[in-house]
Design a protein around this motif. Structure first.
Motif, short mmCIF file in Angstrom:
data_model
loop_
_atom_site.label_atom_id
_atom_site.label_comp_id
_atom_site.label_asym_id
_atom_site.label_seq_id
_atom_site.Cartn_x
_atom_site.Cartn_y
_atom_site.Cartn_z
N TYR A 54 0.81 -1.22 0.00
CA TYR A 54 0.00 0.00 0.00
C TYR A 54 0.85 1.27 0.00
CZ TYR A 54 -3.63 -3.35 1.11
OH TYR A 54 -4.49 -4.43 1.07
N LEU A 55 2.20 1.17 -0.04
CA LEU A 55 3.04 2.38 -0.01
C LEU A 55 3.07 3.16 -1.33
CD1 LEU A 55 5.98 1.29 2.30
CD2 LEU A 55 4.07 2.81 2.82
N PRO A 56 3.19 2.59 -2.52
CA PRO A 56 3.33 1.17 -2.87
C PRO A 56 4.80 0.80 -3.08
CG PRO A 56 2.76 2.43 -4.81
CD PRO A 56 2.94 3.43 -3.70
N GLU A 57 5.13 -0.39 -2.59
CA GLU A 57 6.44 -0.97 -2.81
C GLU A 57 6.25 -2.46 -3.04
OE1 GLU A 57 9.04 -0.33 0.45
OE2 GLU A 57 9.00 1.87 0.31
N PRO A 58 7.15 -3.10 -3.77
CA PRO A 58 7.04 -4.56 -3.91
C PRO A 58 7.26 -5.23 -2.56
CG PRO A 58 9.09 -3.78 -4.86
CD PRO A 58 8.28 -2.56 -4.53
N PRO A 59 6.43 -6.21 -2.19
CA PRO A 59 6.56 -6.84 -0.87
C PRO A 59 7.85 -7.64 -0.72
CG PRO A 59 4.90 -7.96 -2.19
CD PRO A 59 5.28 -6.73 -2.94
N PHE A 60 8.36 -8.18 -1.82
CA PHE A 60 9.59 -8.97 -1.76
C PHE A 60 10.74 -8.19 -2.41
CE2 PHE A 60 6.44 -12.33 -1.35
CZ PHE A 60 7.00 -13.16 -0.39
N PRO A 61 11.93 -8.25 -1.81
CA PRO A 61 13.05 -7.50 -2.37
C PRO A 61 13.62 -8.10 -3.65
CG PRO A 61 13.77 -8.77 -0.46
CD PRO A 61 12.29 -8.90 -0.54
N HIS A 62 13.19 -9.30 -4.03
CA HIS A 62 13.75 -9.84 -5.27
C HIS A 62 13.33 -9.02 -6.48
CE1 HIS A 62 10.10 -12.62 -4.76
NE2 HIS A 62 9.83 -11.93 -5.84
#
Length: 695
Positions: A393-401
């Motif tokens: 929701y930030l939005p940012e990808p939940p996984f760092p890959h």
């Protein structure tokens, strides 16, 4: 408004007595199948629908899986339904399927292998008629690898329930498996070695392989798509009603994306099935423990296969060995599945590579479904833990890959051919399958890097013995590191969980109730709970003290309005009711009785179905007790004399000697005995009724 009826008042009989609750499959009625816990191809079990209004209140369990704890299966009968609880497939049995017999058998470094197309051990069907199964409950994507064998080849016509991530990632696992097998087809299958007279003469583990005659080749993508079309998607805490008899509810198990424990619940019984669960903080939603409380029976299986290994310690060891190898100019091979632990490993490496000086080392993820797997992990936000949901929701990808891919530190390819050939450079780290080392791109890298001691293969999947996996590649110069990462419950976590949820009864495999044979002094490697867990063995029926006494019945509003409760004790009121009990789809409703039929003026003959018998007027029910002294005083006031009272084991006897009459007063009845004097009997009855309440 609801009412309750005592189960003991119902008719007993049929296939199972009314006061039973079982776990075994023997009736021709409908059944369910529950697939749970572990990888590839061995699943089964079931549960059966009960007829009409009858219920059962005893629990029996029939384990029908393999001796390995990770592949055991149990059938539960509850309310005349059979629930199958399957904890995995026997992939360990696949190692022998690559061994030797005349032309079929080949020897390598003292080990014997079958030279054949890979085959898979199917669910046991001797105890289960899968064509009568109505429902399959899938716990996680590792559990659905045998689904096409069941839905396409057994006559199964029911419904399958699973969460969306389980279905989508399960599809990827099956697609990868089919792709790997179809890449290297063989002209023939090995069958001669399966003869029992030949098999028993072969060396281990071939001679110990189970049910080899039932092993089958891999399914096709057409069969996979057909099997997946039978799945109905469900969400966590969603209540699914089955046949009006029970509800099943999936709960987050904390083990993998979309993985579930299942609650099987009727109005008065609750059975929890806990398998493949984790209390550790990883990428899936945390385990739902609160919903497991107040369980009559908790069936526990699918615990960690390596209880002495700490997952965090294994991850640290994985990173340090990986860094050491690439610093020395070697390559690292990580045999893995395309989903699951690989997400956590990539996240750990994301935090580790810069501090370890690995920023220039390429990471390759090679799988026919690599791209889909990485994308699916980013879009199932609602199935992730809270921290990863927040990033969405930030939005940012939940996984760092995702960042590793953007910076070209992680590259993914469908196979070794094409772009990978031009992009490939060493030293590097390769994630690829299959973890068994029997097929897939991992075979190529084992041949390519196996002769150099600079290279390392790191095993992270706990499903396979790394020594057996490496056997066909011996002699091997590359280093082998075993860092099994199994986030499922260990015995300490299980003991803590059971103390919190406090089920009335715990059921588990016998192996969980005693220390491992090789570590008999380790009392901490067994389940510790009170009361002690009830254990079972394969093909053993276990009866549990699971008592059921009530049935839920709904009352129609107009009937409820006519009830006139009377207080018989402080806080306790009763009311009599005359009604028709209507039962359909295992739901019971009390309806108002039919009105008396009006006399017909015509001569038209009625149908038989229209001849509804009139309801009889019921006599009032009596409650209370008769105080003997006050009753004697009342008799004297009404002209009776020469009264004598005698005590008996059940109550009192009042003798009216002059009237030659006997009155027996007991706890639940009163009898007036006189000789042919109806007027005297009625007079005494009225005096008795003054001390009792009518309702």
């Amino acid at each position: 408004m609801e009412s309750q009826v005592r189960e003991e008042d119902k008719h007993e009989g049929a296939a199972v007595s009314v006061t039973q609750l079982s776990v075994i499959c023997h009736s021709p009625a409908r059944k369910w199948l529950h697939c749970v816990h572990h990888a590839c191809c061995r699943y089964s079990a079931q549960m059966e629908n009960y007829p009409s209004i009858q219920l059962c209140s005893q629990l029996d369990i029939l384990p029908v899986g393999a001796p390995d704890l990770t592949v055991q299966c149990a059938q539960i009968q509850i309310n005349y339904h059979y629930v199958g609880l399957w904890t995995g497939h026997d992939f360990h049995s696949q190692f022998p399927s690559f061994a030797p017999c005349s032309e079929e058998l080949k020897e390598c470094s003292g080990h014997v292998f079958v030279d054949s197309v890979p085959e898979f051990c199917l669910p046991e069907t001797e105890l289960i008629d899968l064509s009568t199964v109505d429902v399959i409950l899938i716990s996680n994507y590792h559990c659905m690898m045998a689904l096409p064998y069941i839905t396409e080849h057994t006559g199964f016509t029911g419904t399958v329930y699973a969460t969306e991530p389980t279905v989508q990632i399960g599809r990827l696992l099956m697609e990868e498996l089919v792709n790997f097998i179809e890449r290297v087809p063989k002209a023939q299958s090995a069958s001669l070695w399966k003869n029992k007279d030949i098999q028993r003469l072969l060396p281990s583990p071939l001679k110990d392989a189970v049910e080899v005659s039932t092993w089958r080749r891999c399914y096709t993508m057409q069969e996979v798509n057909s099997a997946l079309s039978k799945i109905q998607l469900v969400g966590y805490s969603q209540k699914i009603e089955l046949f009006g008899a029970v509800q099943v509810t999936p709960l987050s198990s904390g083990y993998a994306l979309g993985s579930s424990n299942w609650i099987i619940q009727s109005h008065y019984e609750k059975v929890s099935y806990v398998s493949g669960s984790s209390l550790l903080t990883t990428h899936p939603q945390p385990m739902d423990q609160a919903s497991l409380k107040n369980s009559d029976v908790l069936i526990l299986t699918g615990l960690t296969q390596i209880p002495t290994a700490n997952p965090d310690g294994m991850v640290g060891e994985f990173c340090s060995n990986l860094a050491l190898t690439v610093r020395n100019g070697g390559n690292v091979l990580v045999p893995c599945y395309p989903s699951g632990v690989i997400y956590d490993l990539l996240e750990c490496l994301y935090q580790y590579i810069d501090s370890a000086g690995l920023s220039n080392i390429p990471f390759y993820f090679i799988s026919p479904v690599a791209n889909s797997s990485l994308e699916f992990s980013q879009i199932f936000a609602e199935w992730l833990c809270h921290n990863k949901q927040t990033k969405v929701y930030l939005p940012e990808p939940p996984f760092p890959h995702a960042e590793l891919i953007q910076t070209n530190k992680l590259k993914h390819y469908p196979s070794l051919h094409g772009d990978f050939s031009s992009d490939f450079r060493q030293p590097c780290v390769v994630f690829t399958g299959h973890p068994s080392l029997r097929f897939g791109d991992v075979v190529h890298f084992m041949e390519l890097w196996g002769k150099s001691s600079l290279n390392t293969v790191i095993f992270t999947e706990p499903d396979f013995s790394y020594l057996e996996a490496l056997a066909p590649y011996q002699p091997l110069a590359m280093k082998c590191i075993y860092c099994p990462i199994d986030t499922r419950l260990n015995f300490i976590q299980v003991s803590k969980l059971l103390k919190e949820v406090q089920p009335l009864h715990v059921v588990c495999p016998e192996q969980y109730t005693q220390p491992p044979p090789a570590q008999s002094h380790r009392m901490d490697l067994m389940i510790d709970c009170q009361p002690p867990a009830m254990s079972y063995r394969r093909a053993e029926v276990l009866a549990l003290p699971f008592k059921r006494r009530y049935e839920k019945i709904e009352i129609m509003p107009e009937l409820a309005d006519a009830l006139v409760p009377m207080e018989i004790k402080p806080g306790i009121s009763l009311a009599t009711v005359s009604a028709v009990l209507h039962t359909k789809d295992n739901k019971h409703v009390l309806q108002p009785p039919p009105r008396p039929a009006q006399p017909s003026s015509g001569k038209k003959r009625k149908r038989v179905s229209e001849d509804i018998p009139d309801c009889k007027v019921l006599k009032p029910l009596l409650s209370g007790s008769i105080p003997v002294e006050q009753f004697v005083q009342t008799l004297e006031k009404h002209g009776f004399s020469d009264i004598k009272v005698e005590d008996t084991a059940k109550g009192h006897i009042v003798l009216l000697q002059e009237a030659e009459t006997l009155i027996q007063i007991e706890e639940d009845s009163t009898h007036i005995i006189c000789d042919n004097d109806e007027m005297l009997r009625v007079r005494l009855r009225d005096l008795v009724l003054k001390f009792l309440q009518k309702f």
